[in-house]
Design an enzyme around this catalytic site. Sequence first.
Site, PDB file in Angstrom:
ATOM      1  N   HIS A  89       0.832  -1.212   0.000  1.00  0.00           N
ATOM      2  CA  HIS A  89       0.000   0.000   0.000  1.00  0.00           C
ATOM      3  C   HIS A  89       0.866   1.261   0.000  1.00  0.00           C
ATOM      4  CE1 HIS A  89      -4.007   1.863   1.570  1.00  0.00           C
ATOM      5  NE2 HIS A  89      -3.301   2.777   0.915  1.00  0.00           N
ATOM      6  N   ARG A  93       2.291   8.785  -6.484  1.00  0.00           N
ATOM      7  CA  ARG A  93       1.927  10.127  -6.979  1.00  0.00           C
ATOM      8  C   ARG A  93       2.280  10.418  -8.435  1.00  0.00           C
ATOM      9  NH1 ARG A  93      -1.447  10.322  -2.878  1.00  0.00           N
ATOM     10  NH2 ARG A  93      -0.680  11.187  -0.950  1.00  0.00           N
ATOM     11  N   ASN A 123      -4.776   6.335  -7.174  1.00  0.00           N
ATOM     12  CA  ASN A 123      -5.287   7.714  -7.106  1.00  0.00           C
ATOM     13  C   ASN A 123      -4.272   8.753  -7.588  1.00  0.00           C
ATOM     14  OD1 ASN A 123      -3.696   7.410  -4.784  1.00  0.00           O
ATOM     15  ND2 ASN A 123      -5.040   8.635  -3.487  1.00  0.00           N
ATOM     16  N   ASP A 334       0.684   2.599   3.771  1.00  0.00           N
ATOM     17  CA  ASP A 334      -0.159   3.710   3.290  1.00  0.00           C
ATOM     18  C   ASP A 334       0.698   4.971   3.121  1.00  0.00           C
ATOM     19  OD1 ASP A 334      -2.293   5.084   2.274  1.00  0.00           O
ATOM     20  OD2 ASP A 334      -3.431   5.174   4.133  1.00  0.00           O
ATOM     21  N   HIS A 338       2.790  14.176   0.942  1.00  0.00           N
ATOM     22  CA  HIS A 338       2.177  15.476   0.658  1.00  0.00           C
ATOM     23  C   HIS A 338       3.226  16.545   0.915  1.00  0.00           C
ATOM     24  CE1 HIS A 338      -1.889  14.021   0.090  1.00  0.00           C
ATOM     25  NE2 HIS A 338      -1.838  13.359   1.230  1.00  0.00           N
TER      26      HIS A 338
HETATM   27  O1  DOR Z   1      -4.361   9.191   4.661  1.00  0.00           O
HETATM   28  C1  DOR Z   1      -4.591   8.827   3.523  1.00  0.00           C
HETATM   29  N1  DOR Z   1      -3.940   9.347   2.453  1.00  0.00           N
HETATM   30  N2  DOR Z   1      -5.520   7.890   3.333  1.00  0.00           N
HETATM   31  C2  DOR Z   1      -5.947   7.559   2.120  1.00  0.00           C
HETATM   32  O2  DOR Z   1      -6.790   6.717   2.032  1.00  0.00           O
HETATM   33  C3  DOR Z   1      -5.418   8.243   0.925  1.00  0.00           C
HETATM   34  C4  DOR Z   1      -4.069   8.774   1.164  1.00  0.00           C
HETATM   35  C5  DOR Z   1      -3.585   9.722   0.103  1.00  0.00           C
HETATM   36  O3  DOR Z   1      -3.674   9.410  -1.085  1.00  0.00           O
HETATM   37  O4  DOR Z   1      -3.061  10.782   0.450  1.00  0.00           O
HETATM   38 ZN    ZN Z   2      -3.877   4.715   0.815  1.00  0.00          ZN
END
Ligand code: DOR
Ligand code: ZN
Length: 456
Positions: A89, A93, A123, A334, A338
């Site tokens: 996971h 980006r 995503n 995860d 950012h």
């Molecule tokens: O904290 C998260 N960030 N949870 C998610 O499900 C998506 C992820 C993201 O893409 O930043």
């Molecule tokens: Zn995620």
Amino acid sequence: MKLKSLIRTEKREAPPDEEHGYKMKRLVVKGARVLDPATGLDAKLNIIAMGGRFASIRPPHEDDNYEGAEWDVVEAEGLLVVPGLIDIHTHLREPGFEYKEDIESGAKAAAAGGFTTILCMANTEPVNDSASVTRLITKRAAAVSPIKVLPIGALTKGLEGRALSEMGELKDAGCVAFSDDGMPVKDPAIMRRALEYSTSLNLPVISHAEEPALTGGGVMNEGVVSTRMGLKGIPNASEDVMVARDIALAELTGARLHIAHVSTRGAVDLIRAAKARGAKVTCEAAPHHLTLDHGAVVGYDTFAKMSPPLRAEEDIAALHAALKDGTIDAIATDHAPHSSIEKDVEFDAAANGIVGLETALGLTLGLVGDGIISLAQAVTLLTSGPARAMGINSGTLKIGASADMTIIDPDMEWVVEPEKFLSKSRNTPYGGRAMKGRAIRTIVGGETVYEMSAEG
Ligand code: DOR
Ligand code: ZN
């Protein structure tokens, strides 16, 4: 174009072939404690790789001779060698948000964290909902990534939850699972169809289990801390009802369902019961949900904001119990990079997520140090556990398999310094945290792809 430039003038390198006098490249990792819970291996052994594959794993012998130019010798006395770590996971980006992370920086961060294989979420922008985006990712990874990058395809077009993606084409292009992660699939009928299609493709569906109507505009866990801070909370029930729904749909369709980043006591209880009934359900937990509670949000620290949110102490205790009894199959980062543009803002407006690739192993070994899980369980949760959940044929030291392994110094004490991350992003709540145990060399196909430098 001149004709000459089309003619190959360089001498072709002959294929490695011992019979014809060419020496195949060999690697020996000497004298480490080799721990591979999937095969029951735990002993001081030498690992030998030839042509990028495991050739033998055997006790050191006095007649061993690893001299000669063809040998690459790694002295690993006092160290721990495990199968290459697998993170199922990550958010890389690319395409679309390369200022946060790209395939190269994310894969290098993964290698530094000890990972030899990662699965990347869909995503991106454009979303990985078509074979052309999947191919872009696999091509880019082949060119720039030192480790294996396996794409996860979107479940629905544009992650919009309305129309299914071309799941068959995504599989053909190289996707190994399907998920709208980041977004829940709101409509249960769409989820049912997605699960039905996935069974014919025999790939797992990964659920981001969150009921949007219950999450509402919540930005952290609903409880005493959110009340005190005046922030809108997200109840545990938001996750629990979606986990219950998706388990029911998995049992209806016979599909393989994987629940991403479980964070609540209710979710693990539901998954434990489903497994006991024989449902094809697996799940993962993220290191942050195992090591931090909602108190980390105090001070409006946006590095403690993620989806699902950090929960209460009793949830963490339930997750620990579920790690111990095998209800949780994998620890997955995860990894959600950012930039300061998304995080240096008021709490309500900040993006969800933290980077995790370079802290996951240290945090997992911390659970071992705290007596919550055994070392063998920790290794399982980062290797064969995630491999099995995704149906990937790796995560164990198998003769003939690609020689992917991680060399760990279990005693190394270090402090998390986000400015030293290989990731492009720094959004971690663990800056300054003392860790014990670190990947010091990561090997993929018999080649060292990461080696810790003296400065760390
Ligand atoms: O904290 C998260 N960030 N949870 C998610 O499900 C998506 C992820 C993201 O893409 O930043
Ligand atoms: Zn995620």
